[in-house]
Motif scaffolding. Sequence first.
Motif, mmCIF file in Angstrom:
data_model
loop_
_atom_site.group_PDB
_atom_site.id
_atom_site.type_symbol
_atom_site.label_atom_id
_atom_site.label_comp_id
_atom_site.label_asym_id
_atom_site.label_seq_id
_atom_site.Cartn_x
_atom_site.Cartn_y
_atom_site.Cartn_z
ATOM 1 N N PHE A 164 0.832 -1.203 0.000
ATOM 2 C CA PHE A 164 0.000 0.000 0.000
ATOM 3 C C PHE A 164 0.863 1.248 0.000
ATOM 4 O O PHE A 164 0.580 2.225 -0.709
ATOM 5 C CB PHE A 164 -0.913 -0.026 1.231
ATOM 6 N N GLY A 165 1.943 1.226 0.791
ATOM 7 C CA GLY A 165 2.819 2.390 0.867
ATOM 8 C C GLY A 165 3.431 2.751 -0.477
ATOM 9 O O GLY A 165 3.566 3.931 -0.814
ATOM 10 N N LYS A 166 3.774 1.749 -1.258
ATOM 11 C CA LYS A 166 4.355 2.008 -2.575
ATOM 12 C C LYS A 166 3.331 2.641 -3.510
ATOM 13 O O LYS A 166 3.643 3.582 -4.250
ATOM 14 C CB LYS A 166 4.904 0.709 -3.162
ATOM 15 N N LYS A 167 2.099 2.144 -3.494
ATOM 16 C CA LYS A 167 1.047 2.754 -4.309
ATOM 17 C C LYS A 167 0.722 4.154 -3.812
ATOM 18 O O LYS A 167 0.453 5.063 -4.596
ATOM 19 C CB LYS A 167 -0.215 1.886 -4.267
ATOM 20 N N PHE A 168 0.757 4.324 -2.496
ATOM 21 C CA PHE A 168 0.449 5.594 -1.853
ATOM 22 C C PHE A 168 1.349 6.704 -2.378
ATOM 23 O O PHE A 168 0.896 7.809 -2.670
ATOM 24 C CB PHE A 168 0.637 5.405 -0.344
ATOM 25 N N TYR A 169 2.634 6.396 -2.520
ATOM 26 C CA TYR A 169 3.603 7.396 -2.972
ATOM 27 C C TYR A 169 3.972 7.275 -4.445
ATOM 28 O O TYR A 169 4.815 8.016 -4.935
ATOM 29 C CB TYR A 169 4.878 7.303 -2.144
ATOM 30 N N GLY A 170 3.356 6.341 -5.151
ATOM 31 C CA GLY A 170 3.641 6.201 -6.571
ATOM 32 C C GLY A 170 4.997 5.604 -6.871
ATOM 33 O O GLY A 170 5.629 5.942 -7.878
ATOM 34 N N LEU A 174 10.310 2.450 -12.304
ATOM 35 C CA LEU A 174 11.023 3.605 -12.841
ATOM 36 C C LEU A 174 10.707 4.890 -12.078
ATOM 37 O O LEU A 174 11.076 5.977 -12.523
ATOM 38 C CB LEU A 174 10.687 3.778 -14.319
ATOM 39 N N SER A 175 10.014 4.760 -10.975
ATOM 40 C CA SER A 175 9.601 5.946 -10.220
ATOM 41 C C SER A 175 9.896 5.763 -8.737
ATOM 42 O O SER A 175 9.427 4.796 -8.120
ATOM 43 C CB SER A 175 8.101 6.197 -10.430
ATOM 44 N N ASN A 176 10.669 6.689 -8.183
ATOM 45 C CA ASN A 176 11.007 6.648 -6.761
ATOM 46 C C ASN A 176 10.860 8.043 -6.151
ATOM 47 O O ASN A 176 11.840 8.689 -5.785
ATOM 48 C CB ASN A 176 12.438 6.138 -6.564
ATOM 49 N N PRO A 177 9.606 8.513 -6.030
ATOM 50 C CA PRO A 177 9.383 9.878 -5.535
ATOM 51 C C PRO A 177 9.714 10.075 -4.066
ATOM 52 O O PRO A 177 9.857 11.215 -3.615
ATOM 53 C CB PRO A 177 7.893 10.102 -5.806
ATOM 54 N N ALA A 182 11.539 6.842 3.908
ATOM 55 C CA ALA A 182 10.201 7.424 4.031
ATOM 56 C C ALA A 182 9.132 6.331 3.980
ATOM 57 O O ALA A 182 8.131 6.395 4.705
ATOM 58 C CB ALA A 182 9.962 8.446 2.932
ATOM 59 N N LEU A 183 9.337 5.318 3.142
ATOM 60 C CA LEU A 183 8.404 4.198 3.088
ATOM 61 C C LEU A 183 8.381 3.447 4.412
ATOM 62 O O LEU A 183 7.310 3.086 4.917
ATOM 63 C CB LEU A 183 8.793 3.242 1.954
#
Length: 288
Positions: A164-170, A174-177, A182-183
């Motif tokens: 969920f945390g990964k989806k939460f922050y996108g 190829l994306s590590n915002p 932080a996760l």
Amino acid sequence: MNHIIAGQDTHGNDINLDYIDHGDGKPVVLIHGWPATYKMWEYQLTALVEHGFRVVAYTRRGFGNSSKPFEGHDYDTYADDLKAVLDQLDLQDVTLVGFSMGGGEVARYMSRHSGARVSRVAFISAVTPFLLKTADNPEGVDRQVFDEMIEGVKKDRFDFLQGFGKKFYGVGMLSNPVSEAALDWTQRMCEVADPRATLLSARAWSETDFRQDLAAIEVPTLVIHGGDDALVPAKVSGERMTHFVPHAEFIEYAGAPHGLFIPEKERFNRDLITFVHGGDVQKTADRY
């Protein structure tokens, strides 16, 4: 640790809401998302205080260090808890800022308690106006999506929170915002939630219809939503808000995820501060 008493449970025990109250000036009340705590606002708390505002942030019942009663995990109760915060701190001319499920508290409070003490409201990545797909809400999300979330929590809450945390922050291939740290911080914060409250509140935010609540909002309203929100899609929520609150300002952050308060913190803080000051948020947004 500061607590506000928001009534009692069925056994007569006080229900305490953990909160912080920093700064002076016009009050801004921050309402967190699911299944986090007020600590998710870390980057907003300091910025708002530094710009001359009094910032109050609390953790709803069932989460973090607040009481974890067996009952009361519905939006009428959540709105009453918000009223307890505003009343007991005697806040006036308040800006309410609701993130994700916290947007539901804002909407229900404005109708259930006639917007008492509130002069502005902001909906950030909010679950309003109505997420669930029904016969009279064909734009909504299929119930199966929420059922699978519930089953994931029941099967292995900790593994669910990691995904969920990964989806939460996108976060993707190829994306590590946000950072791994932080996760991890977010997961630790969410793990403290009561399992029953986690489940019941998920049913509440996914199934509650806020359309009539929104009709009661007459104060200045800001709506911010990420264009790449994978949890609460902008087309289902943010983009539809002006249908129910015609005077609302809607700003979409292109490419931003659901949890935009960290990866988009500079822009978000600037827009929020502009709004609380009564300025033209769109002019700020147009710079990006």
